[in-house]
Design a protein around this motif. Structure first.
Motif, mmCIF file in Angstrom:
data_model
loop_
_atom_site.group_PDB
_atom_site.id
_atom_site.type_symbol
_atom_site.label_atom_id
_atom_site.label_comp_id
_atom_site.label_asym_id
_atom_site.label_seq_id
_atom_site.Cartn_x
_atom_site.Cartn_y
_atom_site.Cartn_z
ATOM 1 N N VAL B 168 0.863 -1.179 0.000
ATOM 2 C CA VAL B 168 0.000 0.000 0.000
ATOM 3 C C VAL B 168 0.896 1.225 0.000
ATOM 4 C CG1 VAL B 168 -1.822 1.244 1.218
ATOM 5 C CG2 VAL B 168 -1.737 -1.261 1.309
ATOM 6 N N VAL B 169 0.850 1.995 -1.088
ATOM 7 C CA VAL B 169 1.686 3.184 -1.203
ATOM 8 C C VAL B 169 0.969 4.406 -0.654
ATOM 9 C CG1 VAL B 169 2.792 4.739 -2.877
ATOM 10 C CG2 VAL B 169 2.820 2.263 -3.255
ATOM 11 N N ARG B 170 -0.342 4.395 -0.828
ATOM 12 C CA ARG B 170 -1.137 5.556 -0.439
ATOM 13 C C ARG B 170 -2.482 5.020 0.036
ATOM 14 N NH1 ARG B 170 -2.081 8.876 -5.525
ATOM 15 N NH2 ARG B 170 -4.019 7.713 -5.705
ATOM 16 N N ASP B 171 -2.960 5.551 1.151
ATOM 17 C CA ASP B 171 -4.188 4.994 1.720
ATOM 18 C C ASP B 171 -5.113 6.107 2.189
ATOM 19 O OD1 ASP B 171 -5.933 3.012 2.551
ATOM 20 O OD2 ASP B 171 -5.023 2.866 4.545
ATOM 21 N N PRO B 172 -5.602 6.935 1.252
ATOM 22 C CA PRO B 172 -6.401 8.094 1.672
ATOM 23 C C PRO B 172 -7.687 7.714 2.408
ATOM 24 C CG PRO B 172 -6.448 7.848 -0.728
ATOM 25 C CD PRO B 172 -5.464 6.860 -0.210
ATOM 26 N N THR B 173 -8.193 6.505 2.208
ATOM 27 C CA THR B 173 -9.420 6.120 2.914
ATOM 28 C C THR B 173 -9.102 5.460 4.254
ATOM 29 O OG1 THR B 173 -9.546 3.880 1.991
ATOM 30 C CG2 THR B 173 -10.542 5.640 0.689
ATOM 31 N N GLY B 174 -7.854 5.151 4.470
ATOM 32 C CA GLY B 174 -7.446 4.530 5.730
ATOM 33 C C GLY B 174 -7.792 3.053 5.821
ATOM 34 N N CYS B 175 -8.438 2.525 4.807
ATOM 35 C CA CYS B 175 -8.980 1.180 4.948
ATOM 36 C C CYS B 175 -7.941 0.076 4.720
ATOM 37 C CB CYS B 175 -10.163 0.995 4.002
ATOM 38 S SG CYS B 175 -11.567 0.209 4.810
ATOM 39 N N ASN B 176 -7.020 0.330 3.815
ATOM 40 C CA ASN B 176 -6.094 -0.750 3.466
ATOM 41 C C ASN B 176 -4.979 -0.944 4.482
ATOM 42 O OD1 ASN B 176 -6.927 -2.114 0.939
ATOM 43 N ND2 ASN B 176 -6.984 -0.010 0.187
ATOM 44 N N THR B 177 -4.863 0.006 5.419
ATOM 45 C CA THR B 177 -3.865 -0.157 6.472
ATOM 46 C C THR B 177 -4.531 -0.302 7.842
ATOM 47 O OG1 THR B 177 -3.673 2.245 6.478
ATOM 48 C CG2 THR B 177 -1.980 1.052 5.275
ATOM 49 N N ASP B 178 -5.838 -0.466 7.831
ATOM 50 C CA ASP B 178 -6.586 -0.563 9.090
ATOM 51 C C ASP B 178 -6.331 -1.915 9.772
ATOM 52 O OD1 ASP B 178 -9.029 0.677 10.637
ATOM 53 O OD2 ASP B 178 -9.479 -1.472 10.383
ATOM 54 N N ALA B 420 -1.751 22.032 -4.655
ATOM 55 C CA ALA B 420 -2.892 21.214 -5.070
ATOM 56 C C ALA B 420 -4.101 21.475 -4.186
ATOM 57 C CB ALA B 420 -2.507 19.742 -5.024
ATOM 58 N N LYS B 421 -5.236 21.699 -4.830
ATOM 59 C CA LYS B 421 -6.470 21.912 -4.069
ATOM 60 C C LYS B 421 -7.114 20.580 -3.730
ATOM 61 C CE LYS B 421 -7.476 26.584 -5.263
ATOM 62 N NZ LYS B 421 -6.542 26.797 -6.378
ATOM 63 N N LYS B 422 -6.785 19.585 -4.542
ATOM 64 C CA LYS B 422 -7.435 18.301 -4.377
ATOM 65 C C LYS B 422 -6.366 17.253 -4.077
ATOM 66 C CE LYS B 422 -11.251 16.035 -6.745
ATOM 67 N NZ LYS B 422 -12.273 16.252 -5.732
ATOM 68 N N LEU B 423 -6.613 16.477 -3.082
ATOM 69 C CA LEU B 423 -5.665 15.409 -2.770
ATOM 70 C C LEU B 423 -6.155 14.119 -3.424
ATOM 71 C CD1 LEU B 423 -5.053 16.278 0.967
ATOM 72 C CD2 LEU B 423 -3.498 16.625 -0.968
ATOM 73 N N PRO B 424 -5.240 13.171 -3.640
ATOM 74 C CA PRO B 424 -5.673 11.907 -4.224
ATOM 75 C C PRO B 424 -6.745 11.258 -3.347
ATOM 76 C CG PRO B 424 -3.276 12.027 -4.109
ATOM 77 C CD PRO B 424 -3.811 13.204 -3.350
ATOM 78 N N GLU B 425 -7.745 10.673 -3.999
ATOM 79 C CA GLU B 425 -8.872 10.095 -3.250
ATOM 80 C C GLU B 425 -8.788 8.577 -3.168
ATOM 81 O OE1 GLU B 425 -11.410 11.812 -6.201
ATOM 82 O OE2 GLU B 425 -12.460 12.970 -4.666
ATOM 83 N N LEU B 426 -8.144 7.989 -4.157
ATOM 84 C CA LEU B 426 -8.134 6.523 -4.228
ATOM 85 C C LEU B 426 -6.822 5.956 -3.697
ATOM 86 C CD1 LEU B 426 -9.759 5.996 -7.733
ATOM 87 C CD2 LEU B 426 -10.746 5.434 -5.502
ATOM 88 N N PRO B 427 -6.881 4.739 -3.178
ATOM 89 C CA PRO B 427 -5.634 4.107 -2.738
ATOM 90 C C PRO B 427 -4.703 3.881 -3.927
ATOM 91 C CG PRO B 427 -7.466 2.533 -2.696
ATOM 92 C CD PRO B 427 -8.048 3.872 -2.998
ATOM 93 N N LEU B 428 -3.430 3.741 -3.617
ATOM 94 C CA LEU B 428 -2.464 3.404 -4.657
ATOM 95 C C LEU B 428 -1.633 2.225 -4.160
ATOM 96 C CD1 LEU B 428 -1.496 4.438 -7.469
ATOM 97 C CD2 LEU B 428 0.350 5.585 -6.251
#
Lengths: 263, 520
Positions: B168-178, B420-428
């Motif tokens: 998991v490189v990026r976890d904006p929803t917090g779910c993949n590292t929960d 950036a006004k918008k941050l990435p929304e999806l996991p990577l």
């Protein structure tokens, strides 16, 4: 140039028929190089250069064609026979020809040439848009399965692979026919032998597949046959195809041989 | 958006079916009751109905006749969270669910409708419910959370050893590292975020009349089988083809989306399947082109065309088009009234869009499972090369391909910069393919992806980012597009292709393509 002349001299010592400038019809040729795309008014031509000469490999067709084009971004292993047909898209025609995409990515293989009035395709290819119903993989017109000859004694099926690769889109019909033979025979014993391929290229190089590929192929084919309903547990082994490399249809060494025994 | 159309204007052009129809439910929030199907509502589902959308109207043919939805398992909230199948497969939205509807329902119910249930209607169940931020992927892109076992479980119930490692490189929803829901958490699940796919025209989607054999045509691997019959299926359902049949699909939808306490009964499953196989949805009226189902009009448009049509037919585009139009809208007379002139001009644009779709070549390049199946890379072909099936524009059996919608560098990603006004929304995710196997032919051994797609089921490196293509019908009713909702409009979808394949489409070609897609 000097580098090539030097290598050529060394090769002359190794094999008598070293690559020459103008290959004669009937001559076998095998090499690894970048494929080149030449666009035309209709479909693109696929070419490759070797030893100062340009060879025509194939045109874009569809999934069902016996020879399908390689890929930019990868080297291609070309094994073919020089024909006396007129050049196509500027290339000497190889017929028959066997092409295998080399698995590793090679960003140098990136030549896409524009259409050029001098190069036209004068046969009627499957067009780039609508197929006019000429898809060769359309179901057979009668709708009836082909009659199958009665089987007697052990049956051998060779399944051929692309360089270093396992089962792919080329194989469903091979695998189906093995399943059918196993059922019709019926097979009491099945032996699956995976071969690690080897190729004697025109420049004298021995090009071998990776070490584990024979075993991987044999196990993969066994697993797929089992999954498709093969009832006997196959015997699996694997061999090295190095002894088969003689520059003549060496693609046959990239294979799995399945022998089905009725007793 | 609040555009109630007076039917009588169109009566002259109306077909008999339309005349029987009561009234087109308008898609406004005030008239929510008319077009939104809450679970357990108990209404009769009519034999034919039309619903407004932004670009015209969608028609739904319920071929076996009116259905009492009371007690019907597609319409009843069978689970513990109040949802029914219809919650996410709304008739007005082409049996999918548009982001516009999601927002209207959020407003109307203050975020309490069961579609917002924590299990998958939130970015992660561990977030505070009711806060729009917790539901941002659903509210902004129409995405539900899809949790899949990782590593994958094979049909034999045993874990499959993937050909790659996944980080998991990026976890904006917090779910993949929960610690509960994450990949290394208690549940050993990976979360990806996907659009609901239309639950109509499914006779076409699950057809086994073309290209179905024990071995998958594009890969030679074993095809999934129908657990009831043991026969191979076409593997054209769900973004990753993980469900072999409508029944297994319904069972797993009930378990995951609806959190049922006990599995659906065989009778319930059969009823859902039967309902889905006779339901047809397509745009039937276009604000620009007028009625799409006139008796002498193009034969492939409107829901009745789907009802009549043959499934499992590969379009050859000379005698059997993917979307048959018979050139009916080419070279129309200019028209006598301003309305007629406008309508004819729009119809001609649709026809041109059709021609772009079928005849306009471009270099299809580096697309796994199309450039690798004998066409070569690149292949000079058209949109219809990938979208080949008669009436739905799906692929033939086993329709997963990597178009680049979820993989770097093609996937939609906001720019990374301090302003950036918008941050990435999806996991990577970072995928690293095994060194001793051949690399992915186009990405090599390291791939960054928002959704590994089919690879989450097969464990194969070559399947990373391969997504089963959706049917093309009812597009106007169900924006946004692509499995990850990355194209907000049809225009954005067309622009994606232009970038992806360097098509160099002209402005006119883009407009025409959009108009064509809007009438399907």
């Amino acid at each position: 140039m000097t580098g090539r002349a030097h290598r050529g001299a060394v090769l002359l010592l190794l094999i008598s028929s070293a690559a020459q400038a103008a290959p004669a019809p009937g001559e076998r040729i095998s090499f690894v190089s970048c494929p080149i795309v030449r666009d035309t008014r209709t479909v693109p031509c696929w070419l490759a250069e070797y030893d100062g000469e340009t060879y025509y490999l194939t045109i874009q067709t569809d999934v069902s064609a016996p020879v399908t084009p390689p890929m930019l971004g990868h080297l291609v292993l070309v094994e073919g026979v020089v024909s006396d047909a007129p050049r196509i898209c500027g290339g000497i025609v190889l017929e028959p020809v066997r092409l295998s995409v080399m698995p590793e990515i090679d960003a140098n293989c990136n030549t896409l040439l524009p259409a050029d009035e001098r190069y036209t395709i004068d046969f009627n290819p499957r067009p780039p848009g609508p197929s006019a119903g000429r898809l060769a993989f359309a179901p057979n017109p009668s709708g009836q399965p082909e009659p199958r000859p009665a089987l007697e004694g052990p049956q051998t099926v060779d399944v051929y692979f692309d360089f270093d690769r396992g089962v792919s889109f080329r194989h469903p019909s091979d695998l189906m026919s093995i399943v059918r033979i196993a059922r019709d025979l019926p097979a009491r014993r099945v032996r699956i032998t995976g071969v690690r391929g080897a190729h004697l290229l025109s420049d004298g190089t021995l090009l071998r597949e990776s070490a584990g590929v024979g075993q991987r192929r044999a196990e993969e084919v066994a697993r797929l046959l089992r999954g498709a309903g093969l009832e006997v547990e196959p015997e699996i082994d694997w061999i090295d195809g190095e002894a088969e490399a003689d520059g003549i249809d060496d693609w046959r060494s990239r294979r799995v041989t399945v022998v089905l025994f009725p007793d | 958006m609040n555009r109630s159309i007076n039917l009588c204007v169109f009566l002259l052009a109306c077909t008999a079916t339309t005349l029987l129809m009561a009234e087109t439910p308008s898609r406004s929030a005030e008239k929510l009751r008319e077009w939104w199907w809450p679970p357990g509502d108990g209404r009769v589902f009519p034999a034919y109905v039309e619903y407004d959308n932004e670009l015209g109207r969608l028609g739904i043919v319920n071929a076996n006749g009116p259905i009492e939805t009371a007690g019907h398992p597609f319409f009843e909230p069978l689970g513990t969270n109040g949802r029914a199948c219809v919650s996410c497969h709304q008739p007005a939205d082409g049996m999918s669910l548009s982001v516009a509807s999601i927002r209207q329902i959020w407003e109307a119910t203050n975020g309490t409708d069961p579609i917002f249930a924590p299990i998958d209607g939130m970015n992660c169940p561990n977030l505070p419910p009711g806060d729009p931020a917790s539901h941002s992927l659903l509210l902004e892109r129409g995405l539900f959370r899809i949790a899949l076992p990782w590593p994958p479980i094979g049909d034999d119930g045993q874990p499959i050893e993937p050909e790659f490692t996944l980080e998991v490189v990026r976890d904006p929803t917090g779910c993949n590292t929960d610690p509960v829901y994450g990949i290394d958490g208690e549940r050993r699940e990976i979360s990806v975020y996907r659009r609901p796919r239309p639950a109509a025209n499914l006779r076409y989607v699950v057809s086994t009349r073309f290209g179905v054999s024990p071995f998958i045509g594009k890969t030679g691997m074993l095809a999934a089988v129908d657990p009831e019959t043991g026969l191979p299926v076409n593997m054209n359902m769900m973004a990753d083809a993980r469900e072999p049949t409508l029944k297994t699909q319904a069972q797993s939808a009930a378990r995951t989306h609806m959190e049922v306490a006990k599995p659906l009964t065989p009778e319930q499953l059969e009823k859902i399947r039967e309902f889905e196989l006779q339901l047809y949805a397509a745009q039937v009226y276009s604000n620009g082109a007028g009625r799409l189902d006139e008796p002498d009009g193009p034969s492939g448009l409107g829901p009745r065309a789907l009802e009549r049509g043959q499934d499992g037919v590969l379009g050859n585009n000379t005698t059997r088009y993917v979307i048959p139009m018979e050139n009916k809208w080419a070279n129309l007379p200019e028209g006598d009234t301003p309305e007629e002139r406008e309508r004819n001009a729009f119809r001609e644009s649709v026809q041109r869009g059709h021609d772009v779709f079928f005849f306009r070549t471009f270099w299809i390049r580096d697309a796994m499972h199309i450039n690798t199946v004998g066409l070569g890379n690149p292949a000079k072909r058209t949109c219809a090369t990938c979208h080949g099936m008669h009436m739905t524009g799906m692929d033939t059996a086993n329709g997963w391909m990597d178009l680049g919608t979820t993989n770097h560098p093609w996937a939609l990603e906001p720019p990374e910069d301090p302003w950036a006004k918008k941050l990435p929304e999806l996991p990577l995710f970072k995928i690293t393919c095994r060194e001793d196997l051949p690399p992915h032919p186009f990405y090599g051994r390291v791939i960054y992806t928002q959704d590994p797609g089919r690879a989450l089921i097969s464990g194969k490196c070559e399947d990373v980012g391969a997504i089963v293509m959706q049917q093309f019908r009812g597009l106007a009713a169900r924006a946004p597009y692509f499995s990850n909702g990355s194209a907000a409009t049809l225009r954005e979808l067309v622009d994606f292709y232009d970038r992806r394949f360097n098509m160099r489409l002209t402005e006119q070609e883009r407009i025409d393509l959009v108009n064509f897609l809007s009438v399907l």
